[in-house]
Design a protein around this motif. Structure first.
Motif, PDB file in Angstrom:
ATOM      1  N   ASP A   1      -7.868   7.279  -0.605  1.00 33.44           N
ATOM      2  CA  ASP A   1      -8.014   5.818  -0.621  1.00 33.44           C
ATOM      3  C   ASP A   1      -8.862   5.347   0.554  1.00 33.44           C
ATOM      4  OD1 ASP A   1      -6.508   5.498  -2.918  1.00 33.44           O
ATOM      5  OD2 ASP A   1      -4.677   4.883  -1.862  1.00 33.44           O
ATOM      6  N   ASP A   2      -8.565   5.880   1.734  1.00 31.56           N
ATOM      7  CA  ASP A   2      -9.319   5.497   2.934  1.00 31.56           C
ATOM      8  C   ASP A   2     -10.789   5.861   2.793  1.00 31.56           C
ATOM      9  OD1 ASP A   2      -7.000   4.522   4.072  1.00 31.56           O
ATOM     10  OD2 ASP A   2      -6.679   6.267   5.387  1.00 31.56           O
TER      11      ASP A   2
ATOM     12  N   MET B   1      -3.528   8.995   0.281  1.00 33.84           N
ATOM     13  CA  MET B   1      -3.862   7.970   1.274  1.00 33.84           C
ATOM     14  C   MET B   1      -5.226   8.252   1.891  1.00 33.84           C
ATOM     15  SD  MET B   1      -0.323   7.076   3.252  1.00 33.84           S
ATOM     16  CE  MET B   1       0.459   8.681   3.263  1.00 33.84           C
TER      17      MET B   1
ATOM     18  N   LYS C   1      -0.034  11.942   1.379  1.00 30.72           N
ATOM     19  CA  LYS C   1      -1.011  11.855   2.464  1.00 30.72           C
ATOM     20  C   LYS C   1      -2.416  12.116   1.941  1.00 30.72           C
ATOM     21  CE  LYS C   1      -2.298  11.622   6.790  1.00 30.72           C
ATOM     22  NZ  LYS C   1      -2.481  10.322   7.387  1.00 30.72           N
TER      23      LYS C   1
ATOM     24  N   SER D   1       0.843  -1.196   0.000  1.00 30.59           N
ATOM     25  CA  SER D   1       0.000   0.000   0.000  1.00 30.59           C
ATOM     26  C   SER D   1       0.880   1.248   0.000  1.00 30.59           C
ATOM     27  CB  SER D   1      -0.899   0.016   1.241  1.00 30.59           C
ATOM     28  OG  SER D   1      -0.119   0.228   2.408  1.00 30.59           O
TER      29      SER D   1
ATOM     30  N   LYS E   1       0.542   3.761   1.962  1.00 31.47           N
ATOM     31  CA  LYS E   1       0.835   4.065   3.363  1.00 31.47           C
ATOM     32  C   LYS E   1       2.046   3.272   3.854  1.00 31.47           C
ATOM     33  CE  LYS E   1      -1.315   4.280   7.902  1.00 31.47           C
ATOM     34  NZ  LYS E   1      -2.557   4.100   8.657  1.00 31.47           N
TER      35      LYS E   1
END
Length: 156
Positions: A134-135, A131, A128, A72, A74
């Motif tokens: 994506d979340d 990310m 960031k 990932s 992250k």
């Protein structure tokens, strides 16, 4: 104390009162009557604690960090940052180049270079944001639908 002209004996006796934690433990393990001057004591202290520091790497080491196929964003950012902390005097341009060279996500790469960052913090800020997106997609169920489409061999 040295500037005030204190005697070696006084400096040696006062020295342990300034120590805490591992330094106090180290001092307590010194063999009594083996140090005769403050300069010797200082030398033992520096040798013991400087020798325990980890060796820093050159910036060349970070150029080999690549995001793995199944990794990932992250996880890659975390791994990259951990390695970047080991670099001695890391230059932001080198860090940005190494970070972007290792990226698998081309849309993030495009976004980073579109704004031509001067600092690694800017590139990490972009990462960031990706990310977080994506979340949000996973939380909204889009991540599951995307995975289902990737697993489905039939054309849509």
């Amino acid at each position: 104390m040295h500037l005030q002209g204190a005697l070696d004996e006084i400096m040696c006796r006062a020295f342990p009162t300034t120590l805490k934690g591992p330094m106090r433990v180290w001092f307590s393990k010194l063999t009594p009557n083996t140090v005769s001057t403050f300069k010797e004591l200082n030398g033992h202290y520096v040798t013991h604690f400087i020798g325990g520091q980890r060796h820093r790497r050159s910036s060349r080491a970070i150029l080999n960090i690549m995001q793995r196929e199944d990794e990932s964003l992250k996880s890659y950012v975390t791994r990259f940052n951990k390695e970047a902390l080991l670099i001695n005097e890391a230059d932001d341009k080198v860090l940005i180049t190494a970070f972007t060279s290792g990226l698998k996500r081309r849309e993030l790469l495009f976004s980073i270079y579109k704004n031509d960052p001067n600092m690694m913090a800017e590139a990490l800020y972009k990462a960031k944001k990706y990310m977080n997106a994506d979340d949000a997609m996973i939380a909204g169920g889009d991540g599951q639908r995307k995975r289902e489409r990737q697993d489905d061999p039939s054309p849509n």
